[in-house]
Design an enzyme around this catalytic site. Structure first.
Site, PDB file in Angstrom:
ATOM      1  N   GLU A 195      16.627  35.916  21.201  1.00 25.23           N
ATOM      2  CA  GLU A 195      15.443  36.654  21.663  1.00 25.23           C
ATOM      3  C   GLU A 195      15.779  37.260  23.013  1.00 25.23           C
ATOM      4  OE1 GLU A 195      11.975  34.075  21.597  1.00 25.23           O
ATOM      5  OE2 GLU A 195      11.610  34.550  19.490  1.00 25.23           O
ATOM      6  N   ASP A 229      16.373  33.407  24.613  1.00 23.51           N
ATOM      7  CA  ASP A 229      15.650  32.252  24.070  1.00 23.51           C
ATOM      8  C   ASP A 229      16.096  32.060  22.622  1.00 23.51           C
ATOM      9  OD1 ASP A 229      13.828  30.263  23.487  1.00 23.51           O
ATOM     10  OD2 ASP A 229      12.166  31.659  23.175  1.00 23.51           O
ATOM     11  N   ARG A 233      14.859  29.922  13.286  1.00 25.31           N
ATOM     12  CA  ARG A 233      13.627  30.340  12.597  1.00 25.31           C
ATOM     13  C   ARG A 233      13.231  29.405  11.464  1.00 25.31           C
ATOM     14  NH1 ARG A 233      11.799  33.280  16.610  1.00 25.31           N
ATOM     15  NH2 ARG A 233      13.074  35.108  17.076  1.00 25.31           N
ATOM     16  N   LYS A 249      13.503  25.696  19.582  1.00 28.27           N
ATOM     17  CA  LYS A 249      13.786  26.462  20.793  1.00 28.27           C
ATOM     18  C   LYS A 249      14.513  25.640  21.854  1.00 28.27           C
ATOM     19  CE  LYS A 249      10.914  30.129  19.982  1.00 28.27           C
ATOM     20  NZ  LYS A 249      11.267  31.528  20.154  1.00 28.27           N
ATOM     21  N   GLU A 370      12.711  40.205  13.607  1.00 27.87           N
ATOM     22  CA  GLU A 370      12.051  41.512  13.484  1.00 27.87           C
ATOM     23  C   GLU A 370      12.966  42.547  12.841  1.00 27.87           C
ATOM     24  OE1 GLU A 370       9.949  43.374  16.895  1.00 27.87           O
ATOM     25  OE2 GLU A 370      10.224  41.384  17.765  1.00 27.87           O
TER      26      GLU A 370
HETATM   27 CA    CA Z   1      10.644  33.305  23.315  1.00 23.16          CA
END
Ligand code: CA
Length: 424
Positions: A195, A229, A233, A249, A370
């Site tokens: 990220e 980050d 998923r 995370k 995304e």
């Molecule tokens: Ca994040």
């Protein structure tokens, strides 16, 4: 000094010749702070980047302490005065050159550490296009939840696993429940993602119980960094209901080594404007200075180098190009005001992540979730390879810079790491 001195003046040149190269991220107009050591037996010491060198600012007598923690607790005016003194010492024709030059080291000859000790890390979700695009995967009819335009959404992250650019990490393991499976299994993540975010480093903190008003927020921000980050998923999908991110995370967060100060970013500010059809911020999130200059223009990129590219001598593909101002629904000052409005105390060195900074257009999605629309449409790379999520030995590098006509371009330094195979 009686005359005003502008450390951001584009005309300033340094006697450190590499700082005058047009493409250096670290001209004399930048002067970001970080920590270095000459070898692993030494403690970390505060340094400033100039061209391809690091200046030992404590050794050179330009800073009262070798400890970054001490610098962070200085009032902003003192940090500004110190930056101006460093700029004066490094500029072309400075009488301090003979005294300062012995304290310059080649950047590639020292180890760069995390820019500061971080005890607390909070991650926000201010990228409205990221929030919409990922929300749409689960809720096509209502990608953005009703609170999004009222409250800066965030969660408390894990500080212990923040690591400096250049450190690799093992693919995490965790519970994954395959679609249709009766039970989850413990396995290496098969949907590891990056990220693209920025990090906000807190300078002076606030006492518990005392909120930081939005108009004072800039006094409490030391500067900005790049932040990756890393996110698993498949772990996230199973564990995050109903409380949000946890082990998906917390295994690793990568930070660039340099804090680019708010002072260096000042020429790249611009007005922060809410679309008139959106709710206007509540008064505690609405400041006059923030309206005038709350947004900061930072161009951001993600580069991916696969092991095959490395073997072919290719430096990698730029797979994302976006920007802080175009992605962010909230300003850094709003984040500080919101974080403390309940009396929560921020501490020097605390880190606030912005959240994934996707833009609206093609090539601006700032994570693979995304880009591949939930792992359905592969990203095609220039050498013919494809990715849905990251493979072992993939290297992800975040880059950022600010530029504007009539200003010296400044950069953040790379934020890079390679995913290694899961531990047995
Ligand atoms: Ca994040």
């Amino acid at each position: 000094m009686t005359h005003p001195f502008d450390a951001n003046s584009p005309d300033l040149m340094s006697w450190v010749e590499s700082a005058n190269a047009p493409d250096t991220p670290f001209p004399i107009q930048n002067l970001p702070y970080g920590r270095f050591r000459r070898d692993a037996s030494e403690p970390w010491s505060i340094g400033v980047a100039i061209g391809d060198r690091v200046l030992d600012v404590y050794g050179a007598g330009l800073c009262d302490s070798p400890h970054m923690a001490q610098w962070l607790t200085l009032p902003r005016a003192q940090r500004q005065a110190q930056r101006e003194a460093i700029s004066l010492a490094l500029r072309h024709g400075s009488g301090d050159r003979a005294r300062v030059e012995p304290w310059l080291m080649p950047m590639n000859g020292v180890e760069l550490g995390l820019p500061c000790e971080t005890r607390n890390y909070s991650d926000f979700f201010i990228g409205i296009h990221h929030a919409s695009n990922t929300g749409r995967l689960h809720r096509p009819d209502m990608p953005l939840l009703p609170n999004y335009r009222w409250v800066p959404i965030g969660y408390h992250g894990r500080a212990s696993s923040i690591q400096v650019s250049g450190r690799d990490f093992a693919r995490p393991k965790g519970q994954v429940k395959a679609p249709g499976a009766a039970a989850p299994a413990l396995q290496p993540s098969e949907q590891l993602d990056f990220e693209l975010e920025m990090g906000i480093v807190i300078g002076q903190g606030n006492a518990q119980g005392d909120a930081i008003p939005i108009d004072a927020a800039r006094e409490h921000i030391a500067g900005l960094t790049l932040l990756n980050d890393w996110s698993a998923r498949d772990l996230q999908r199973w564990e995050a209901q109903p409380l949000g991110p946890f082990l998906a995370k917390s295994f690793a967060t990568t930070l660039s080594p340099w804090i680019v100060t708010l002072e260096a970013l000042a020429p790249f500010r611009r007005p922060f404007v809410r679309p008139p059809e959106d709710p206007q911020p509540l008064p505690y999130l609405d400041g006059q200075a923030d309206q005038v200059s709350g947004a900061i223009d930072v161009t951001l990129e993600v580069w991916l180098q696969t092991p095959q590219m490395r073997a072919q001598g290719l430096s990698g593909d730029c797979i994302v190009r976006t920007g802080l101002a175009q992605a962010a629904y909230w300003t850094v000052a709003q984040l500080v005001a919101h974080h403390t409005v309940n009396g929560c105390n921020l501490m020097p060195g605390d880190l606030l992540g912005t959240g994934t900074l996707s833009g609206a257009g093609p090539g601006q999605s700032a994570c693979l979730l995304e880009i591949t629309q939930g792992g359905r449409h592969p990203l095609c790379l220039s050498n013919g390879e494809e990715r849905l999520f990251l493979h072992d030995d993939d290297t992800v590098t975040l880059r950022g810079h600010c530029e504007r006509p009539g200003r010296r371009r400044i950069g953040f330094g790379d934020c890079t790491a390679t995913v290694r195979r899961a531990k047995p």
